[in-house]
Design a protein around this motif. Sequence first.
Motif, short mmCIF file in Angstrom:
data_model
loop_
_atom_site.label_atom_id
_atom_site.label_comp_id
_atom_site.label_asym_id
_atom_site.label_seq_id
_atom_site.Cartn_x
_atom_site.Cartn_y
_atom_site.Cartn_z
N LEU A 166 49.72 41.98 42.01
CA LEU A 166 49.58 43.03 42.79
C LEU A 166 49.69 44.43 41.95
CD1 LEU A 166 51.85 41.78 45.90
CD2 LEU A 166 49.44 42.45 45.80
N VAL A 167 50.57 44.44 40.79
CA VAL A 167 50.88 45.63 39.89
C VAL A 167 49.47 45.73 39.20
CG1 VAL A 167 51.91 46.56 37.88
CG2 VAL A 167 53.45 45.54 39.66
N ARG A 168 48.89 44.76 38.84
CA ARG A 168 47.58 44.82 38.12
C ARG A 168 46.33 45.33 38.89
NH1 ARG A 168 46.29 39.02 35.88
NH2 ARG A 168 44.23 39.90 35.33
N LEU A 169 46.37 44.83 40.28
CA LEU A 169 45.45 45.41 41.17
C LEU A 169 45.67 46.88 41.42
CD1 LEU A 169 45.08 42.24 43.34
CD2 LEU A 169 43.36 42.86 41.73
N LEU A 170 46.93 47.21 41.61
CA LEU A 170 47.08 48.61 41.88
C LEU A 170 46.65 49.49 40.83
CD1 LEU A 170 48.44 50.90 43.74
CD2 LEU A 170 50.58 50.14 42.89
N ARG A 171 46.89 49.06 39.56
CA ARG A 171 46.51 49.82 38.33
C ARG A 171 44.95 49.93 38.19
NH1 ARG A 171 50.43 46.97 34.66
NH2 ARG A 171 52.29 48.29 34.56
N ALA A 172 44.28 48.80 38.64
CA ALA A 172 42.88 49.08 38.55
C ALA A 172 42.43 49.70 39.46
CB ALA A 172 42.54 47.58 38.61
N ALA A 173 42.92 49.76 40.83
CA ALA A 173 42.58 50.78 41.81
C ALA A 173 42.84 52.24 41.53
CB ALA A 173 43.03 50.52 43.12
N CYS A 174 43.91 52.49 41.07
CA CYS A 174 44.10 53.92 40.54
C CYS A 174 43.30 54.41 39.43
CB CYS A 174 45.53 53.97 39.86
SG CYS A 174 46.98 53.68 41.30
N ARG A 175 42.93 53.51 38.55
CA ARG A 175 42.07 53.87 37.21
C ARG A 175 40.67 54.16 37.73
NH1 ARG A 175 43.43 49.20 33.67
NH2 ARG A 175 45.49 50.18 32.42
N CYS A 176 40.33 53.35 38.93
CA CYS A 176 38.97 53.24 39.40
C CYS A 176 38.67 54.72 39.93
CB CYS A 176 38.61 52.24 40.55
SG CYS A 176 37.06 52.11 41.02
N HIS A 177 39.75 55.26 40.28
CA HIS A 177 39.37 56.76 40.97
C HIS A 177 39.82 58.00 40.14
CE1 HIS A 177 38.26 54.89 44.61
NE2 HIS A 177 39.16 53.97 44.60
N GLY A 178 40.16 57.73 38.90
CA GLY A 178 40.27 58.54 37.80
C GLY A 178 41.82 59.00 37.89
N PRO A 179 42.09 59.88 36.88
CA PRO A 179 43.46 60.33 36.74
C PRO A 179 43.93 61.15 37.94
CG PRO A 179 42.07 61.54 35.13
CD PRO A 179 41.25 60.69 36.03
N GLY A 180 45.04 61.29 38.33
CA GLY A 180 45.70 62.00 39.61
C GLY A 180 47.38 62.21 39.10
N VAL A 181 47.98 62.54 40.41
CA VAL A 181 49.34 62.84 40.21
C VAL A 181 50.04 61.80 41.02
CG1 VAL A 181 51.22 64.49 40.83
CG2 VAL A 181 49.07 65.24 39.81
N ALA A 204 38.27 43.42 38.99
CA ALA A 204 38.98 44.50 39.57
C ALA A 204 39.26 45.67 38.59
CB ALA A 204 39.98 44.27 40.52
N GLU A 205 40.05 44.84 37.55
CA GLU A 205 40.42 45.79 36.42
C GLU A 205 39.08 46.33 35.54
OE1 GLU A 205 44.80 43.59 35.30
OE2 GLU A 205 42.89 42.46 34.71
N ALA A 206 38.19 45.35 35.34
CA ALA A 206 36.80 45.68 34.72
C ALA A 206 36.34 46.89 35.47
CB ALA A 206 35.78 44.93 34.56
N LEU A 207 36.23 46.95 36.82
CA LEU A 207 35.46 47.96 37.54
C LEU A 207 36.51 49.21 37.61
CD1 LEU A 207 34.56 45.85 40.71
CD2 LEU A 207 33.06 46.83 38.82
N GLY A 208 37.92 49.17 37.49
CA GLY A 208 38.73 50.14 37.25
C GLY A 208 38.44 50.81 35.95
N ARG A 209 38.24 50.21 34.91
CA ARG A 209 38.02 50.73 33.61
C ARG A 209 36.74 51.84 33.48
NH1 ARG A 209 40.59 46.04 31.83
NH2 ARG A 209 38.56 44.96 31.77
#
Length: 141
Positions: free
Chosen positions: A104-119, A73-78
């Motif tokens: 859970l925090v790692r997964l949340l970070r990965a999901a956020c990275r996956c969709h790019g920067p935002g607010v 998940a982290e890899a796909l997020g990157r």
Amino acid sequence: GRGEHPPFWEALLEKLHECRLDLRLRDAVRLLVVFSRLQRVDVELLEHCEEVLAAQGGEALVELHEGELAQVAEALGRMRRPRAMAAVMKPLVGRAHRLEAPLLVRLLRAACRCHGPGVVAPKMVAAVDAAVGAPAKGEED
């Protein structure tokens, strides 16, 4: 293209192309993690690994350990690969109540990275980090 890779990587990528039809789910997961750390990636192989994930995923992904799923998940997020991310997150959502807060925090970070920067996403990550005492941004890698 492939001509941009040093000779070692060129030979390795050629070999991977030759045996790509024999890739199993665990192979694809491991390759995606490796690809996320490279500066240049063979897009054809990357997409093939995602196809393996989609085709063999589902029930088979449930067999993987949470740590392996988190790594991919982290890899796909990157790499910002949302389609494959959805396939990986699905079995994790069913286990969310059993997962440790740092995972859970790692997964949340990965999901956020996956969709790019935002607010909203960074604020949400910061709030979860604060709630569970997770390391600040930049300390996770």
